[in-house]
Design an enzyme around this catalytic site. Structure first.
Site, short mmCIF file in Angstrom:
data_model
loop_
_atom_site.label_atom_id
_atom_site.label_comp_id
_atom_site.label_asym_id
_atom_site.label_seq_id
_atom_site.Cartn_x
_atom_site.Cartn_y
_atom_site.Cartn_z
N ARG A 35 6.53 1.64 18.80
CA ARG A 35 7.51 2.73 18.79
C ARG A 35 7.44 3.56 20.08
O ARG A 35 8.45 4.09 20.52
CB ARG A 35 7.30 3.63 17.57
CG ARG A 35 7.87 2.98 16.33
CD ARG A 35 7.63 3.82 15.10
NE ARG A 35 8.42 3.33 13.99
CZ ARG A 35 8.18 3.64 12.73
NH1 ARG A 35 7.18 4.44 12.42
NH2 ARG A 35 8.94 3.16 11.76
N LYS A 200 8.23 -3.62 -3.11
CA LYS A 200 8.93 -3.34 -4.38
C LYS A 200 10.43 -3.60 -4.34
O LYS A 200 11.10 -3.27 -3.38
CB LYS A 200 8.68 -1.88 -4.77
CG LYS A 200 7.23 -1.60 -5.05
CD LYS A 200 7.04 -0.28 -5.76
CE LYS A 200 7.41 0.86 -4.86
NZ LYS A 200 7.16 2.18 -5.40
N GLY A 356 9.23 -1.18 8.94
CA GLY A 356 8.03 -0.86 9.70
C GLY A 356 6.97 -1.93 9.56
O GLY A 356 6.36 -2.37 10.55
N GLY A 380 13.36 2.84 7.03
CA GLY A 380 14.23 3.56 6.10
C GLY A 380 15.64 3.73 6.65
O GLY A 380 16.63 3.56 5.93
P1 ADP Z 1 8.83 -2.95 5.36
O1 ADP Z 1 7.99 -1.77 5.83
O2 ADP Z 1 8.91 -4.02 6.37
O3 ADP Z 1 10.15 -2.50 4.82
P2 ADP Z 1 7.58 -2.88 2.75
O4 ADP Z 1 7.05 -1.52 3.06
O5 ADP Z 1 8.63 -2.99 1.73
O6 ADP Z 1 8.05 -3.59 4.11
O7 ADP Z 1 6.40 -3.81 2.25
C1 ADP Z 1 5.29 -4.10 3.03
C2 ADP Z 1 4.07 -4.33 2.17
O8 ADP Z 1 4.35 -5.27 1.14
C3 ADP Z 1 2.93 -4.89 2.96
O9 ADP Z 1 1.91 -3.92 3.05
C4 ADP Z 1 2.48 -6.11 2.16
O10 ADP Z 1 1.08 -6.20 2.02
C5 ADP Z 1 3.13 -5.86 0.81
N1 ADP Z 1 3.30 -7.10 0.06
C6 ADP Z 1 3.92 -8.21 0.45
N2 ADP Z 1 3.82 -9.17 -0.48
C7 ADP Z 1 3.11 -8.65 -1.50
C8 ADP Z 1 2.64 -9.15 -2.76
N3 ADP Z 1 2.91 -10.40 -3.14
N4 ADP Z 1 1.94 -8.33 -3.53
C9 ADP Z 1 1.67 -7.06 -3.15
N5 ADP Z 1 2.07 -6.54 -1.99
C10 ADP Z 1 2.78 -7.32 -1.16
MG MG Z 2 6.87 -0.27 4.75
#
Ligand code: ADP
Ligand code: MG
Length: 401
Positions: A35, A200, A356, A380
């Site tokens: 960033r 999620k 992120g 976000g």
């Molecule tokens: P981004 O920041 O790219 O939008 P998220 O914040 O939604 O992504 O999710 C990232 C997190 O999801 C990571 O820390 C990763 O460890 C977790 N994750 C991915 N797959 C799983 C899983 N099967 N079970 C639990 N956590 C998971």
């Molecule tokens: Mg995230």
């Protein structure tokens, strides 16, 4: 909407820039400076134009009061290294130190103000409280440049209210981000594939909703996939499951079937009996997605799924990817994310990484950032844009004085 050239001759002008310098820190060590690097072109352009540049930004979530753990001091130092010129640092945001630091800048010089979230007015829900703080911020400058894409979805003093008080312009980073995101929502080139993962489903409902009407293919992995698998009637063991979203996921699956959007779910899953921890070696095991043992939890998509996902991306003219396919922070569960990232580097069309953690995953896994069409700096903000929401920090620039 206009860029920094709309501000006219910047020589000798004090310009407040809102950047997104919210980098991950381990103590005072920056573990990923993506960033900061993304913020440099706008800061450099302003300095080169002769402006006296005051950078405002936040780090982490301090509780509206100074907290040394969230000081921007190490970030200011890194910014100076990357810019290749000295960067002054004010130990407060709008106080004595900020005023004297900005007053001491010569044309073309740069200062960073201490964490803007050390001030309760920054994130206050009370317009008057936020406005009073924005008055102080605006008092430091003659013009404002909004370049913190990661925060443009926030109605906060340094993003929104300050733009009502100063001649304001959109920084190059925000302009680039918005330009790319429009290509994902307005008449995207086809085939258009969307890959979603992360933790999620409930974080991503709006995006799924909106993109189900636009994409040709939706590939789902990460923690959210288990709610989809459960919605199809599979046992998911101890995997992440959002029971209250089962109906929603069923709804998505049937909407996709009706509208001809192809949904791809993994056919194999890498499981372990415990979530990875520092005290225990991972014991990964690949199982069919339809046969996750009751004592196990899914932590990555399996190799067969990684290959199938890559194949589904191979001819895409537009790809948007948000959310890691697994717990990529641990090597044993990073291969699904690696397979998707690799496939994105090979797509013939536009590939965009948003989120992120996804951006961090790409860098952690050693990919060349230049191999992707675009890596968004705002998780976000990019998601809200793709949900079709208006971003306050963008809309306000149209109302600039
Ligand atoms: P981004 O920041 O790219 O939008 P998220 O914040 O939604 O992504 O999710 C990232 C997190 O999801 C990571 O820390 C990763 O460890 C977790 N994750 C991915 N797959 C799983 C899983 N099967 N079970 C639990 N956590 C998971
Ligand atoms: Mg995230």
């Amino acid at each position: 909407m206009s860029g920094i050239e709309s501000l006219g001759d910047l020589r000798g002008k004090r310009v407040l820039v809102r950047s997104d310098l919210n980098v991950p820190l381990d103590g005072t060590t920056i573990t990923d400076d993506g960033r900061i690097r993304a913020s440099i072109p706008t800061i450099r352009a302003l300095a080169d134009a002769g402006a006296r540049v005051a950078v405002t930004a936040h780090l982490g979530r301090p509780k509206g009061a100074p907290d040394p753990a969230y000081s921007l001091a190490p970030v200011a130092a890194r910014l100076g290294e990357l810019l290749g010129r000295p960067v002054a640092f004010a130990t407060d945001t709008v106080g004595e130190s900020a005023r004297t630091t900005v007053a001491g800048l010569a044309d073309g010089e740069v200062a960073v103000l201490e964490n803007v979230r050390f001030n309760p007015g920054e994130t206050s829900k009370d317009d008057a409280v936020r406005g009073a703080f924005a008055d102080e911020l605006a008092g430091l400058a003659d013009a404002f440049v909004s370049d913190g894409f990661g925060v443009v979805h926030r109605k906060q003093a340094s993003v929104y209210d300050v733009a009502l008080r100063l001649p304001s312009a959109m920084g190059g980073l925000v302009a680039k981000e918005i330009g790319v995101l429009r290509r994902l929502t307005v008449d995207p080139e086809r085939p258009y594939a969307v890959v979603l993962g992360g933790s999620k489903v409930s974080d991503k409902l709006g995006v799924i909703d909106n993109l189900l009407g636009k994409a040709d293919r939706l590939l789902i992995g990460g923690g959210m996939v288990f709610t989809f698998l459960a919605a199809q009637g599979h046992e998911v063991g101890k995997s992440l499951l959002e029971e209250d979203q089962l109906d929603t996921c069923r709804g998505y699956l049937s909407r996709a079937a009706e509208s001809g959007v192809q949904i791809l779910l993994p056919t194999d899953i890498v499981v372990d009996t415990e979530f990875p921890s520092a005290v225990r070696e991972p014991q990964p095991q690949v199982v069919p997605a339809s046969a996750i043992p009751a004592d196990s939890l899914g932590l990555d998509i399996g190799p067969e799924s990684g290959a199938a996902f890559a194949a589904a991306l191979a001819d895409a003219q537009t790809v948007f990817w948000n959310g890691p396919m697994g717990v990529f922070e641990v090597d044993a569960f990073a291969e699904g994310t690696r397979a998707v990232a690799q496939a994105l580097t090979e797509v013939p069309g536009l590939s965009v990484v948003g989120g992120g953690d996804s951006a961090a995953a790409v860098r952690k896994l050693g990919f060349d950032e230049g191999a992707f069409g675009h890596i968004s700096t705002g998780g976000g903000a990019s998601l809200e844009f793709l949900e079709g929401k208006e971003l306050p920090g963008i809309a306000v620039l149209e109302r600039t004085p």
